[in-house]
Motif scaffolding. Sequence first.
Motif, mmCIF file in Angstrom:
data_model
loop_
_atom_site.group_PDB
_atom_site.id
_atom_site.type_symbol
_atom_site.label_atom_id
_atom_site.label_comp_id
_atom_site.label_asym_id
_atom_site.label_seq_id
_atom_site.Cartn_x
_atom_site.Cartn_y
_atom_site.Cartn_z
ATOM 1 N N ARG A 5 0.837 -1.207 0.000
ATOM 2 C CA ARG A 5 0.000 0.000 0.000
ATOM 3 C C ARG A 5 0.867 1.251 0.000
ATOM 4 N N ALA A 6 1.929 1.227 0.824
ATOM 5 C CA ALA A 6 2.823 2.387 0.906
ATOM 6 C C ALA A 6 3.510 2.620 -0.435
ATOM 7 N N TRP A 7 3.935 1.553 -1.083
ATOM 8 C CA TRP A 7 4.597 1.652 -2.394
ATOM 9 C C TRP A 7 3.691 2.379 -3.383
ATOM 10 N N LEU A 8 2.397 2.058 -3.327
ATOM 11 C CA LEU A 8 1.425 2.645 -4.238
ATOM 12 C C LEU A 8 0.823 3.952 -3.713
ATOM 13 N N ASN A 9 1.153 4.293 -2.460
ATOM 14 C CA ASN A 9 0.594 5.470 -1.811
ATOM 15 C C ASN A 9 -0.921 5.368 -1.691
ATOM 16 N N VAL A 53 2.480 -4.192 -8.536
ATOM 17 C CA VAL A 53 3.266 -4.711 -7.416
ATOM 18 C C VAL A 53 3.543 -6.188 -7.654
ATOM 19 N N ARG A 54 4.783 -6.594 -7.412
ATOM 20 C CA ARG A 54 5.168 -8.005 -7.494
ATOM 21 C C ARG A 54 5.726 -8.411 -6.137
ATOM 22 N N PRO A 74 1.072 3.545 -10.332
ATOM 23 C CA PRO A 74 0.563 3.780 -8.986
ATOM 24 C C PRO A 74 -0.327 5.022 -8.958
ATOM 25 N N CYS A 75 -1.351 4.963 -8.152
ATOM 26 C CA CYS A 75 -2.271 6.090 -8.033
ATOM 27 C C CYS A 75 -1.797 7.056 -6.979
#
Length: 75
Positions: A5-9, A53-54, A74-75
């Motif tokens: 989630r953090a990676w994608l913000n 994400v992988r 990412p959004c």
Amino acid sequence: MRAARAWLNWSQDELSAKSGVSRRSIAMYEAGRTLPYDETLEKLRHTFEAAGVRFLFVGMVGQGITFDPGGEEPC
């Protein structure tokens, strides 16, 4: 899940809206208070993978995440 989630913000609310998994359930999984059912894990995995994400595993042990730019941005 929290790292992805953090990676994608993404907030828990955003992940909930995109995956169809309740925000309350997501919060409980992330806090380690409960474990998701296999069907729920599939929904979450598919949602993250659709966004690029992988997940990296050695056997059954999670080792990290990476981003595949071939997925959605990412959004």
